[in-house]
Design a protein around this motif. Structure first.
Motif, PDB file in Angstrom:
ATOM      1  N   ASP A 102      18.142  -5.639 -11.155  1.00  0.00           N
ATOM      2  CA  ASP A 102      18.436  -4.214 -11.232  1.00  0.00           C
ATOM      3  C   ASP A 102      17.165  -3.361 -11.276  1.00  0.00           C
ATOM      4  OD1 ASP A 102      20.526  -2.286 -11.353  1.00  0.00           O
ATOM      5  OD2 ASP A 102      20.085  -1.948 -13.469  1.00  0.00           O
ATOM      6  N   SER A 103      16.044  -3.975 -11.646  1.00  0.00           N
ATOM      7  CA  SER A 103      14.802  -3.228 -11.854  1.00  0.00           C
ATOM      8  C   SER A 103      13.696  -3.771 -10.953  1.00  0.00           C
ATOM      9  CB  SER A 103      14.349  -3.314 -13.316  1.00  0.00           C
ATOM     10  OG  SER A 103      15.372  -2.882 -14.190  1.00  0.00           O
ATOM     11  N   PHE A 104      12.754  -2.885 -10.620  1.00  0.00           N
ATOM     12  CA  PHE A 104      11.658  -3.233  -9.715  1.00  0.00           C
ATOM     13  C   PHE A 104      10.370  -2.664 -10.293  1.00  0.00           C
ATOM     14  CE2 PHE A 104       9.007  -2.704  -5.907  1.00  0.00           C
ATOM     15  CZ  PHE A 104       9.266  -3.865  -5.193  1.00  0.00           C
ATOM     16  N   ALA A 105       9.257  -3.324  -9.983  1.00  0.00           N
ATOM     17  CA  ALA A 105       7.940  -2.784 -10.333  1.00  0.00           C
ATOM     18  C   ALA A 105       7.062  -2.849  -9.095  1.00  0.00           C
ATOM     19  CB  ALA A 105       7.303  -3.572 -11.475  1.00  0.00           C
ATOM     20  N   TYR A 106       6.317  -1.770  -8.817  1.00  0.00           N
ATOM     21  CA  TYR A 106       5.501  -1.698  -7.615  1.00  0.00           C
ATOM     22  C   TYR A 106       4.245  -2.559  -7.756  1.00  0.00           C
ATOM     23  CZ  TYR A 106       8.424   2.438  -7.125  1.00  0.00           C
ATOM     24  OH  TYR A 106       9.490   3.293  -7.065  1.00  0.00           O
ATOM     25  N   PRO A 107       3.958  -3.444  -6.796  1.00  0.00           N
ATOM     26  CA  PRO A 107       2.697  -4.186  -6.849  1.00  0.00           C
ATOM     27  C   PRO A 107       1.507  -3.230  -6.925  1.00  0.00           C
ATOM     28  CG  PRO A 107       4.148  -5.118  -5.179  1.00  0.00           C
ATOM     29  CD  PRO A 107       4.793  -3.852  -5.650  1.00  0.00           C
ATOM     30  N   TYR A 108       0.592  -3.514  -7.806  1.00  0.00           N
ATOM     31  CA  TYR A 108      -0.593  -2.685  -8.060  1.00  0.00           C
ATOM     32  C   TYR A 108      -0.230  -1.304  -8.623  1.00  0.00           C
ATOM     33  CZ  TYR A 108      -2.417  -6.144  -4.779  1.00  0.00           C
ATOM     34  OH  TYR A 108      -2.726  -7.315  -4.140  1.00  0.00           O
ATOM     35  N   GLY A 109       1.048  -1.032  -8.792  1.00  0.00           N
ATOM     36  CA  GLY A 109       1.488   0.278  -9.251  1.00  0.00           C
ATOM     37  C   GLY A 109       1.567   1.319  -8.153  1.00  0.00           C
ATOM     38  N   TYR A 110       1.314   0.920  -6.888  1.00  0.00           N
ATOM     39  CA  TYR A 110       1.245   1.887  -5.795  1.00  0.00           C
ATOM     40  C   TYR A 110       2.628   2.170  -5.215  1.00  0.00           C
ATOM     41  CZ  TYR A 110      -3.684   0.455  -5.758  1.00  0.00           C
ATOM     42  OH  TYR A 110      -4.976   0.154  -6.099  1.00  0.00           O
ATOM     43  N   SER A 111       2.928   3.457  -5.064  1.00  0.00           N
ATOM     44  CA  SER A 111       4.161   3.856  -4.388  1.00  0.00           C
ATOM     45  C   SER A 111       3.991   5.271  -3.862  1.00  0.00           C
ATOM     46  CB  SER A 111       5.363   3.801  -5.340  1.00  0.00           C
ATOM     47  OG  SER A 111       5.307   4.856  -6.290  1.00  0.00           O
TER      48      SER A 111
END
Length: 229
Positions: A134-143
């Motif tokens: 249900d949840s996602f995190a952006y690699p390196y925090g980049y979006s």
């Protein structure tokens, strides 16, 4: 973790936070997210016993192409979890989230590759665990807006960046911020960070570098769009 317990924090999963903010359900006193990115084996070896002993919930975001097993595409920087360990984490109450398939800078990908990295990661986790993340995190925090829209279109309900700030409902479900806890973060500094004190001063240099690099990444992405590379 003992400091969190002693100071009255209540760890919850990223999905639980997202649900509370969408529905208006009450949050526990002093809620806090404990998150781990990538899927390193040390989460199972070191973190799980501590979390279990305290009854703490956490979220682990997996780069599925880095994990040991049939989906492994190489490229991992250290020993990664295998899928049996992931299932043990899930059985212990740890939320399993997505973190792309091969951990690229998502804002630098064309639309086809972007969609694949997000959707394939979600499909693999659903197949291995029987439940879609249900949840996602952006690699390196980049979006950017395009990446955030792709994450929502793939079926994720919320996603985390970094930002080195406290998560706030006004940030929106697909741009929630987190605070980095480093190898050299001392206990006094950690106590200040989880209380929301001195975050700006602690991460001033990081924020400046992040903003500068964001301009560079946007320029690179625009150039690739023009050249078709």
């Amino acid at each position: 973790m003992e400091l969190l317990r002693e100071t009255g924090f209540t760890p919850l999963t990223t999905a639980a936070l997202g649900t509370a903010w969408r529905t208006g359900a009450p949050l526990p006193m002093r809620p806090v997210l404990i998150t781990f990115d990538d899927g390193y084996e040390g989460v199972h070896r070191h973190a799980l016993p501590v979390l279990a002993s305290l009854g703490f919930r956490a979220t682990v975001f997996l780069s599925t192409g880095w994990l040991r097993g049939r989906h492994d595409e190489g490229g991992a920087l250290d020993t990664m979890l295998d899928w049996d360990q992931v299932r043990e984490l899930a059985a212990a109450g740890t939320e399993i989230g997505g973190h792309s398939h091969t951990h690229p800078q998502l804002d630098q990908l064309d639309n086809a590759r972007l969609g694949f990295e997000i959707s394939y990661c979600r499909e693999i986790i659903a197949a291995e665990l029987g439940t879609a993340p249900d949840s996602f995190a952006y690699p390196y925090g980049y979006s950017d807006r395009r990446v955030r829209q792709a994450v929502g279109a793939a079926g994720f309900s919320q996603s985390l960046a970094v930002g080195n700030a406290l998560a706030r409902r006004r940030q929106g479900p697909y741009a929630l911020k987190r605070v980095t806890v480093r190898r050299d973060t001392g206990m006094a500094e950690f106590a200040r960070l989880v209380d929301g004190r001195a975050i700006g001063r602690t991460f001033a240099r990081d924020r400046a570098l992040t903003k500068g690099y964001a301009v560079v990444r946007r320029t690179r992405a625009a150039a690739r769009a023009v050249t078709g590379r």
